[in-house]
Scaffold this motif. Structure first.
Motif, PDB file in Angstrom:
ATOM      1  N   ALA A  37      -0.952   8.773   6.359  1.00  0.00           N
ATOM      2  CA  ALA A  37      -1.529   9.104   5.100  1.00  0.00           C
ATOM      3  C   ALA A  37      -1.455   8.109   4.383  1.00  0.00           C
ATOM      4  O   ALA A  37      -1.160   8.282   2.927  1.00  0.00           O
ATOM      5  CB  ALA A  37      -1.042  10.495   4.633  1.00  0.00           C
ATOM      6  N   THR A  38      -1.356   6.871   4.794  1.00  0.00           N
ATOM      7  CA  THR A  38      -1.225   5.457   3.881  1.00  0.00           C
ATOM      8  C   THR A  38      -2.444   5.204   3.067  1.00  0.00           C
ATOM      9  O   THR A  38      -3.523   5.892   3.828  1.00  0.00           O
ATOM     10  CB  THR A  38      -0.998   4.304   4.842  1.00  0.00           C
ATOM     11  OG1 THR A  38      -1.698   4.300   5.855  1.00  0.00           O
ATOM     12  CG2 THR A  38       0.544   4.371   5.108  1.00  0.00           C
ATOM     13  N   SER A  39      -2.703   4.552   2.068  1.00  0.00           N
ATOM     14  CA  SER A  39      -3.812   4.457   1.509  1.00  0.00           C
ATOM     15  C   SER A  39      -4.844   3.759   2.125  1.00  0.00           C
ATOM     16  O   SER A  39      -4.562   2.762   3.121  1.00  0.00           O
ATOM     17  CB  SER A  39      -3.781   3.515   0.051  1.00  0.00           C
ATOM     18  OG  SER A  39      -2.515   4.257  -0.697  1.00  0.00           O
ATOM     19  N   PRO A  40      -6.299   3.942   1.761  1.00  0.00           N
ATOM     20  CA  PRO A  40      -7.058   3.286   2.658  1.00  0.00           C
ATOM     21  C   PRO A  40      -7.645   1.887   1.964  1.00  0.00           C
ATOM     22  O   PRO A  40      -8.737   1.458   1.974  1.00  0.00           O
ATOM     23  CB  PRO A  40      -8.517   4.101   2.314  1.00  0.00           C
ATOM     24  CG  PRO A  40      -8.295   4.862   1.274  1.00  0.00           C
ATOM     25  CD  PRO A  40      -6.799   5.088   1.178  1.00  0.00           C
ATOM     26  N   THR A  41      -6.348   1.091   1.679  1.00  0.00           N
ATOM     27  CA  THR A  41      -6.415  -0.333   1.211  1.00  0.00           C
ATOM     28  C   THR A  41      -6.340  -1.195   2.582  1.00  0.00           C
ATOM     29  O   THR A  41      -5.930  -0.647   3.613  1.00  0.00           O
ATOM     30  CB  THR A  41      -5.232  -0.397   0.118  1.00  0.00           C
ATOM     31  OG1 THR A  41      -4.232  -0.187   0.833  1.00  0.00           O
ATOM     32  CG2 THR A  41      -5.583   0.380  -1.008  1.00  0.00           C
ATOM     33  N   THR A  42      -6.272  -2.433   2.339  1.00  0.00           N
ATOM     34  CA  THR A  42      -6.183  -3.312   3.605  1.00  0.00           C
ATOM     35  C   THR A  42      -4.657  -3.258   4.005  1.00  0.00           C
ATOM     36  O   THR A  42      -4.589  -3.126   5.086  1.00  0.00           O
ATOM     37  CB  THR A  42      -6.203  -4.924   3.080  1.00  0.00           C
ATOM     38  OG1 THR A  42      -7.639  -4.911   2.405  1.00  0.00           O
ATOM     39  CG2 THR A  42      -6.270  -5.895   4.202  1.00  0.00           C
ATOM     40  N   GLU A  43      -3.831  -3.389   3.113  1.00  0.00           N
ATOM     41  CA  GLU A  43      -2.432  -3.024   3.444  1.00  0.00           C
ATOM     42  C   GLU A  43      -2.070  -1.629   4.216  1.00  0.00           C
ATOM     43  O   GLU A  43      -1.447  -1.543   5.076  1.00  0.00           O
ATOM     44  CB  GLU A  43      -1.376  -3.291   2.223  1.00  0.00           C
ATOM     45  CG  GLU A  43      -1.241  -4.665   1.547  1.00  0.00           C
ATOM     46  CD  GLU A  43      -2.316  -5.038   0.552  1.00  0.00           C
ATOM     47  OE1 GLU A  43      -3.236  -4.058   0.518  1.00  0.00           O
ATOM     48  OE2 GLU A  43      -2.152  -5.972   0.207  1.00  0.00           O
ATOM     49  N   GLY A  44      -2.814  -0.567   3.660  1.00  0.00           N
ATOM     50  CA  GLY A  44      -2.452   0.756   4.049  1.00  0.00           C
ATOM     51  C   GLY A  44      -3.104   0.836   5.351  1.00  0.00           C
ATOM     52  O   GLY A  44      -2.288   1.465   6.376  1.00  0.00           O
ATOM     53  N   GLU A  45      -4.073   0.266   5.683  1.00  0.00           N
ATOM     54  CA  GLU A  45      -5.016   0.348   6.891  1.00  0.00           C
ATOM     55  C   GLU A  45      -4.159  -0.397   8.070  1.00  0.00           C
ATOM     56  O   GLU A  45      -3.842   0.064   9.088  1.00  0.00           O
ATOM     57  CB  GLU A  45      -6.225  -0.311   6.836  1.00  0.00           C
ATOM     58  CG  GLU A  45      -7.266   0.688   6.133  1.00  0.00           C
ATOM     59  CD  GLU A  45      -7.675   2.172   6.415  1.00  0.00           C
ATOM     60  OE1 GLU A  45      -7.040   2.465   7.800  1.00  0.00           O
ATOM     61  OE2 GLU A  45      -8.166   2.924   6.032  1.00  0.00           O
ATOM     62  N   ALA A  46      -3.504  -1.365   7.511  1.00  0.00           N
ATOM     63  CA  ALA A  46      -2.553  -2.386   8.588  1.00  0.00           C
ATOM     64  C   ALA A  46      -1.534  -1.777   8.634  1.00  0.00           C
ATOM     65  O   ALA A  46      -0.820  -1.761  10.074  1.00  0.00           O
ATOM     66  CB  ALA A  46      -2.480  -3.803   7.947  1.00  0.00           C
ATOM     67  N   THR A  47      -0.931  -1.015   7.839  1.00  0.00           N
ATOM     68  CA  THR A  47       0.434  -0.258   8.193  1.00  0.00           C
ATOM     69  C   THR A  47       0.017   0.899   9.161  1.00  0.00           C
ATOM     70  O   THR A  47       1.042   1.184  10.059  1.00  0.00           O
ATOM     71  CB  THR A  47       1.006   0.315   6.828  1.00  0.00           C
ATOM     72  OG1 THR A  47       0.949  -0.666   5.692  1.00  0.00           O
ATOM     73  CG2 THR A  47       2.360   0.856   7.098  1.00  0.00           C
TER      74      THR A  47
END
Ligand code: ZN
Length: 199
Positions: free
Chosen positions: A141-151
């Motif tokens: 459930a990481t954020s749908p940001t570039t960093e969150g998706e990569a994580t």
């Protein structure tokens, strides 16, 4: 910067270290403290000291807690085999507000960010890996940001490699792409959880 008496400069310097506080705000806050009754200033100082003295991270899920393991990790009514992976401790309240999640959490304390110099070793991933044998599903459930998706992608690969039995899911894009889940409302977050898809 204007010159102030030394104790004032010291407080301003400390306040400026806080996120979102620039020199102007730091000065305003410092003068506010100066004008406040001594009792209020003492309460503020005490609250900060107590926070550091009494709170720590849960050794299982890295949530901020005053008891270790935290109340989520020891709860008999929560599904300990369903783990929701989130970026920050504050994300727990966003998910709790939906009242549609009865599992437990794992707090990473950040996201992967090559530009920001945050690699896997800076995140709290190691104790997620040790939890895997006791887990059936991991919701990323990481954020749908570039960093969150990569994580999320990185974790999915690592989890699959370590424990292929574990079901790995990603929250649906009910949370607007590019936004932080911190700001998702209850309905959006609830739908994002319900609509999670297997990776
Ligand atoms: Zn915990």
């Amino acid at each position: 910067m204007a010159r102030f008496a030394e104790p004032m400069t010291r407080l301003i310097d400390e306040l400026r270290k806080l996120p979102g506080i620039g020199t102007k705000s730091a000065q305003r806050l410092a003068f506010h403290v100066l004008r406040s009754p001594s009792e209020d200033a003492e309460k503020l100082a005490h609250a900060i000291r107590e926070l550091k003295a009494r709170l720590r991270l849960c050794s299982i899920c890295n949530n901020i807690t005053d008891v270790d393991p935290c109340t989520y990790c020891t709860s008999a009514v929560r599904d300990q085999r369903l783990v929701c992976v989130i970026e920050e401790p504050t994300n727990i309240s966003t998910i709790e507000k939906t009242r549609s999640f009865a599992g437990v959490y794992h707090v990473l304390h950040g996201t992967l960010s090559p530009i920001g110099g945050v690699g896997p070793e800076q995140l709290r991933i190691a104790n997620l890996m040790t939890r895997l044998p006791a887990v059936d599903e991991i919701i990323l459930a990481t954020s749908p940001t570039t960093e969150g998706e990569a994580t999320a992608r990185y974790l999915a690969d690592e989890i699959r490699r370590a424990e292929s039995r574990v079901k790995i899911t990603r929250i649906a894009t009910g949370v607007p792409a590019g936004s932080d889940i911190e700001y998702a409302d209850e309905i959006t977050m609830s739908r994002a959880l319900e609509g999670r898809r297997e990776l």
